[in-house]
Design an enzyme around this catalytic site. Structure first.
Site, PDB file in Angstrom:
ATOM      1  N   LYS A  36       0.846  -1.190   0.000  1.00  0.00           N
ATOM      2  CA  LYS A  36       0.000   0.000   0.000  1.00  0.00           C
ATOM      3  C   LYS A  36       0.880   1.237   0.000  1.00  0.00           C
ATOM      4  CE  LYS A  36      -2.336  -0.722   3.772  1.00  0.00           C
ATOM      5  NZ  LYS A  36      -3.191  -0.565   4.988  1.00  0.00           N
ATOM      6  N   LYS A  83      -7.331  -5.804  -2.761  1.00  0.00           N
ATOM      7  CA  LYS A  83      -8.162  -5.139  -1.758  1.00  0.00           C
ATOM      8  C   LYS A  83      -8.713  -3.827  -2.304  1.00  0.00           C
ATOM      9  CE  LYS A  83      -6.031  -4.555   2.054  1.00  0.00           C
ATOM     10  NZ  LYS A  83      -4.940  -4.376   3.049  1.00  0.00           N
TER      11      LYS A  83
END
EC number: 4.2.3.153
Length: 251
Positions: free
Chosen positions: A29, A87
Site C-alpha cells: 500500500k 483489496k
C-alpha cells in the site's frame, strides 16, 4: 488467524522478508495516499520479487470512488503486477448497491485474468466520518459480488482505532456475517497486541497491521522492524493456543 503486514516500499518489504517465517501475507500500500492507498505497479512487482515465493502478496487499489470501470482497471493492474489478494476500499460508495456494482466489476476483471486470485471488499469502521457504506453491509456486498473476503479498516488515520468506531461485539457480528456467506473476515485499523485475544475469540481470519510493527508504533514515520513482526506473531500464537484449549490468555 493469518498475519498481513503492510510495507510501503521495497526496502520495508526486504525487512518483512527477514521475518518471513512470522507473517503470512505481504500487503502493498501507499499510506500517504490514504488508508488503502494504492502503490505503483512497479513497486508491486518489485515487492513480489523481494519476498519469498511462498508468501502471497496483497495489493490495495485505493480508497476508491464510485467509478466501477476505473476501479476494475486498477484492480487488473494490481493482479497483473503480481498481487494475488486484491483489496478495494469502498470509500466513494454510499449505498450497498453502489458497492456491489464496483465489486462485481473488480471480481470480473481480476478473475478473468487470474481465477485463483482473492478479491477483498473493504469497508471502514469510521464510515460515519466519511459518508461511505455502513460497515455491517460489507459482508453482503462481498458475497453478492462474488468476492472472497470482507474487511474492515479505518479511513482516517488520526490515532483512533478499529474498536473506537466499531466495538468488539459489532466486529464479531461482522465476522459472523462474513462466515455465514462463506467469506474470509479480515480486520485492521491500528490493531495492537492487546487486541489479539478479542480478535481470536471472534474468529477473525486475517489481521492486518502496520503501525504495530513499525518503529515507535508510527505507521507513517516509523519503519517496519523484523523483531516487532516476530513479537506480534508470538502473541498471536499464544492467544491462539490459549483459545484452542479454552483458557483466556492474560494480556
Amino acid at each position: 488467524m493469518l498475519l498481513l503486514i503492510s510495507p510501503d516500499s521495497v526496502e520495508e518489504a526486504l525487512d518483512c522478508a527477514k521475518a518471513a517465517e512470522h507473517l503470512d501475507i505481504v500487503d502493498v500500500k501507499k499510506p500517504d495516499e490514504g488508508s488503502l492507498g494504492a502503490n505503483f505497479p512497479w513497486v508491486i512487482r518489485e515487492i513480489r520479487d523481494a519476498v519469498p515465493a511462498d508468501k502471497p502478496v496483497s495489493a490495495t487499489v485505493g480508497d476508491v470512488p464510485y467509478k466501477p470501470g476505473t476501479v476494475a482497471q486498477a484492480a487488473l493492474g494490481a493482479v497483473v503486477s503480481g498481487a494475488t489478494y486484491i483489496k478495494v476500499g469502498l470509500y466513494g460508495c454510499t449505498t450497498p448497491e453502489q458497492g456491489i456494482e464496483v465489486m462485481r466489476a473488480v471480481v470480473r476483471a481480476v478473475k478473468d485474468h487470474r481465477p485463483d486470485a482473492l478479491v477483498v471488499a473493504s469497508g471502514y469502521a469510521d464510515a460515519h466520518r466519511v459518508g461511505c457504506v455502513n460497515p455491517l453491509a460489507v459482508p453482503d456486498i462481498a458475497a453478492r459480488s462474488g468476492a472472497d473476503a470482507a474487511m474492515l479498516d479505518t479511513a482516517i488515520k488520526d490515532g483512533t482505532r478499529l474498536f473506537d468506531h466499531v466495538p468488539p461485539d459489532v466486529c464479531a457480528e461482522f465476522v459472523r456475517r462474513a462466515h455465514t456467506s462463506g467469506l474470509l473476515a479480515a480486520l485492521a485499523g491500528s490493531i495492537t497486541q492487546a487486541d489479539l485475544g478479542t480478535l481470536t475469540r471472534m474468529g477473525t481470519d486475517i489481521v492486518g497491521v502496520r503501525g504495530a510493527v513499525c518503529e515507535g508504533g508510527d505507521r507513517n514515520a516509523g519503519r517496519i522492524q523484523p523483531h516487532l513482526i516476530s513479537a506480534f506473531r508470538a502473541e498471536m500464537d499464544r492467544q491462539g493456543r490459549e483459545h484452542a484449549v479454552g483458557v483466556p490468555a492474560a494480556n
